[in-house]
Design a protein around this motif. Structure first.
Motif, PDB file in Angstrom:
ATOM      1  N   LEU A  34      43.240  51.134  35.731  1.00  0.00           N
ATOM      2  CA  LEU A  34      42.245  50.648  34.775  1.00  0.00           C
ATOM      3  C   LEU A  34      42.656  50.935  33.343  1.00  0.00           C
ATOM      4  N   THR A  35      43.634  51.820  33.154  1.00  0.00           N
ATOM      5  CA  THR A  35      44.122  52.188  31.826  1.00  0.00           C
ATOM      6  C   THR A  35      44.736  50.983  31.123  1.00  0.00           C
ATOM      7  N   ASP A  36      44.394  50.819  29.850  1.00  0.00           N
ATOM      8  CA  ASP A  36      44.901  49.663  29.095  1.00  0.00           C
ATOM      9  C   ASP A  36      46.429  49.608  29.062  1.00  0.00           C
ATOM     10  N   GLY A  37      47.072  50.751  29.049  1.00  0.00           N
ATOM     11  CA  GLY A  37      48.523  50.770  28.947  1.00  0.00           C
ATOM     12  C   GLY A  37      49.253  50.544  30.255  1.00  0.00           C
ATOM     13  N   ALA A  38      48.533  50.358  31.359  1.00  0.00           N
ATOM     14  CA  ALA A  38      49.186  50.155  32.648  1.00  0.00           C
ATOM     15  C   ALA A  38      49.935  48.829  32.666  1.00  0.00           C
ATOM     16  N   ASP A  39      51.066  48.788  33.341  1.00  0.00           N
ATOM     17  CA  ASP A  39      51.828  47.536  33.467  1.00  0.00           C
ATOM     18  C   ASP A  39      51.021  46.480  34.209  1.00  0.00           C
ATOM     19  N   TYR A  40      50.219  46.924  35.160  1.00  0.00           N
ATOM     20  CA  TYR A  40      49.305  46.034  35.890  1.00  0.00           C
ATOM     21  C   TYR A  40      47.895  46.570  35.648  1.00  0.00           C
ATOM     22  N   CYS A  41      47.237  45.985  34.654  1.00  0.00           N
ATOM     23  CA  CYS A  41      45.943  46.488  34.187  1.00  0.00           C
ATOM     24  C   CYS A  41      44.805  45.780  34.933  1.00  0.00           C
ATOM     25  N   VAL A  42      43.951  46.554  35.581  1.00  0.00           N
ATOM     26  CA  VAL A  42      42.856  46.024  36.386  1.00  0.00           C
ATOM     27  C   VAL A  42      41.595  45.902  35.533  1.00  0.00           C
ATOM     28  N   THR A  43      40.955  44.733  35.571  1.00  0.00           N
ATOM     29  CA  THR A  43      39.719  44.507  34.815  1.00  0.00           C
ATOM     30  C   THR A  43      38.728  43.737  35.687  1.00  0.00           C
ATOM     31  N   ASP A  44      37.488  43.692  35.216  1.00  0.00           N
ATOM     32  CA  ASP A  44      36.441  42.855  35.827  1.00  0.00           C
ATOM     33  C   ASP A  44      36.272  43.104  37.321  1.00  0.00           C
ATOM     34  N   THR A  45      36.242  44.369  37.732  1.00  0.00           N
ATOM     35  CA  THR A  45      35.994  44.676  39.144  1.00  0.00           C
ATOM     36  C   THR A  45      34.509  44.512  39.441  1.00  0.00           C
ATOM     37  N   ARG A  46      34.195  43.800  40.506  1.00  0.00           N
ATOM     38  CA  ARG A  46      32.804  43.554  40.894  1.00  0.00           C
ATOM     39  C   ARG A  46      32.698  43.551  42.416  1.00  0.00           C
ATOM     40  N   ALA A  47      31.665  44.220  42.922  1.00  0.00           N
ATOM     41  CA  ALA A  47      31.357  44.189  44.348  1.00  0.00           C
ATOM     42  C   ALA A  47      29.931  44.661  44.538  1.00  0.00           C
ATOM     43  N   ALA A  48      29.147  43.903  45.268  1.00  0.00           N
ATOM     44  CA  ALA A  48      27.769  44.285  45.596  1.00  0.00           C
ATOM     45  C   ALA A  48      27.444  43.614  46.925  1.00  0.00           C
ATOM     46  N   TYR A  49      27.581  44.355  48.005  1.00  0.00           N
ATOM     47  CA  TYR A  49      27.416  43.773  49.336  1.00  0.00           C
ATOM     48  C   TYR A  49      26.127  42.958  49.416  1.00  0.00           C
ATOM     49  N   PRO A  50      26.229  41.736  49.976  1.00  0.00           N
ATOM     50  CA  PRO A  50      27.320  41.103  50.725  1.00  0.00           C
ATOM     51  C   PRO A  50      28.392  40.410  49.863  1.00  0.00           C
ATOM     52  N   GLU A  51      28.288  40.519  48.542  1.00  0.00           N
ATOM     53  CA  GLU A  51      29.345  39.954  47.690  1.00  0.00           C
ATOM     54  C   GLU A  51      30.558  40.884  47.724  1.00  0.00           C
ATOM     55  N   PRO A  52      31.718  40.368  48.171  1.00  0.00           N
ATOM     56  CA  PRO A  52      32.897  41.238  48.293  1.00  0.00           C
ATOM     57  C   PRO A  52      33.552  41.498  46.940  1.00  0.00           C
ATOM     58  N   LEU A  53      34.515  42.381  46.965  1.00  0.00           N
ATOM     59  CA  LEU A  53      35.222  42.781  45.751  1.00  0.00           C
ATOM     60  C   LEU A  53      36.022  41.629  45.153  1.00  0.00           C
ATOM     61  N   SER A  54      35.874  41.461  43.845  1.00  0.00           N
ATOM     62  CA  SER A  54      36.740  40.567  43.074  1.00  0.00           C
ATOM     63  C   SER A  54      37.230  41.341  41.860  1.00  0.00           C
TER      64      SER A  54
END
Length: 431
Positions: A168-188
């Motif tokens: 999740l760190t901004d400096g990561a080579d592969y930066c993860v953003t916009d994580t969402r999950a609320a069952y029954p809606e799966p992770l995106s």
């Protein structure tokens, strides 16, 4: 004598494995970490299988399993392009021998947490153990490290190989953003990297599973899998059995089965998954908490969190009495204390409401997955603690009474032996 034979057989396997390893031209990938390594390795293998022939081994993650994998398969050039192996630590200096045998081209480390407390004692010792996989990388190898974990990121220091990071760190080579999950809606989630932004939709029910997802995706992209193929494979991957697995029953509850492990550091993540779920009814079944420091007050702390998000909390096992639940919660049905998995199964069957969400959380020794399996199978093995490390699905004998397991296995092996002999005789006749 049995110990001597076992030791000799172990040495023989290691000898054969060391001879077999150089014969393979495959890319070997080792995955380790305190949590998330099984899911990361399995997902990575699933992605790579769309790019080239892949062999993935998870859950059986000790040196005996690695040696068997290597010496039995004796891969030849062209048969397999990728080998993914999950490396688990069971004590001090257990990963190093595996890493030296595996000789990985790629090492993936998910996180460092204080597990196997009696063996490691400190986070620094755990980090040192996990680092052995990175240190064993072949010349020109690649380390894929969690940028959010300072103990993992520290493995990049003094590295003689290429390093990429995810997180999740901004400096990561592969930066993860916009994580969402609320069952029954799966992770995106979205992953931003030098090639652009990749939108991912998964079948995971929990937001915290972004971490093994990102680890697998970053590794696959670094190995040259096209982004569109990565996204397509992520969307079709099913969670591993008993690791945040979703089991939906016909006209009954929805089970979130997380009964493979329950270290204290991840308990709150499972509760958060239930808190965010968009369903009418919620229950939590808690069994054995594993690898925690301090007193048994952890069960009381867990209950204080659970009662705020669930309509009913059920404690099962030898520590069920440690919840600290008040008499009002007990009398009102907010808290239920039971001793065995079968009692929990019977209770849920009597009180189940269609569509309600039930989290089953425990370490593996209680095999609480049987509570969910009982809705779709005739479960007959209800021994409270069987001593087997594999899950009930892997064992496959949950529909056989425990006392009959040995005879059942003998009959099955005998039948398989006769079937093998008949196939040989048929082959001779055809000649």
């Amino acid at each position: 004598m049995r110990k001597i034979r076992k030791s000799l057989w172990h040495r023989h396997k290691l000898y054969r494995a060391r001879r077999a390893r150089p014969k393979s031209k495959a890319t070997f990938i080792g995955v380790t970490g305190s949590s998330g390594k099984s899911t990361a390795a399995a997902l990575l293998g699933h992605i790579l299988a769309s790019h080239g022939p892949t062999y993935t081994q998870v859950l059986a993650n000790a040196i005996d399993a690695l040696a068997s994998m290597l010496y039995r398969r004796m891969w030849k050039a062209g048969e397999v392009d990728y080998v993914v192996f999950e490396a688990g630590a069971y004590g001090v200096d257990t990963i190093r021998p595996m890493a030296e045998l595996l000789k990985p081209h790629v090492a993936v480390v998910t996180m460092v947490r204080l597990e196997h407390l009696a063996s490691f004692r400190t986070l620094e010792n755990v980090a040192l153990e996990k680092r052995a996989l990175v240190d064993a990388l072949r010349p020109g190898g690649l380390a894929v490290l969690n940028a959010d974990d300072p103990h993992v990121l520290g493995m990049a220091s003094g590295a003689r190989h290429r390093v990429v990071t995810f997180g999740l760190t901004d400096g990561a080579d592969y930066c993860v953003t916009d994580t969402r999950a609320a069952y029954p809606e799966p992770l995106s989630l979205k992953i931003r990297w030098r090639g652009g932004t990749l939108d991912l939709k998964t079948r995971f029910p929990a937001e915290y599973l972004w971490l093994p997802t990102a680890a697998a995706v970053a590794t696959a992209l670094e190995l040259g899998v096209p982004p569109e193929k990565v996204a397509a494979r992520v969307a079709t991957f099913q969670p591993l059995a008993n690791r945040c697995q979703v089991l939906v029953t016909d006209g009954g509850p929805h089970f979130l089965v997380d009964s493979a492990k329950a270290p204290w550091h991840s308990i709150s993540l499972a509760f958060d998954m239930v808190a965010k779920a968009k369903v009418a009814g919620k229950r939590i079944v808690l069994g054995q908490i594993s690898d925690y420091a301090g007193s048994t007050r952890k069960y009381r702390d867990a209950y204080n969190a659970e009662r705020e998000i669930a309509d009913q909390v059920i404690y099962v096992g030898d520590n069920a009495h440690r919840s600290g639940a008040g008499q009002a919660d007990r009398d009102g049905g907010r808290f239920v204390e039971l001793r065995t998995p079968r009692e929990v199964s019977d209770h849920i069957k009597r009180t189940a409401v269609a569509g309600e969400l039930i989290l089953i959380k425990s370490s593996s020794n209680l095999h609480l997955e049987r509570i969910a399996l009982a809705w779709t199978h005739d479960v007959k093995c209800w021994v409270p603690v069987c001593g087997k490390r594999s899950g009930c699905q892997g064992c496959g004998l949950f529909e056989v009474p425990f006392e009959e397991h040995r005879d059942h296995v003998r009959r099955r092996r005998r039948a398989q032996g006769w079937q093998w002999l008949r196939s040989l005789l048929m082959a001779d006749r055809r000649r």
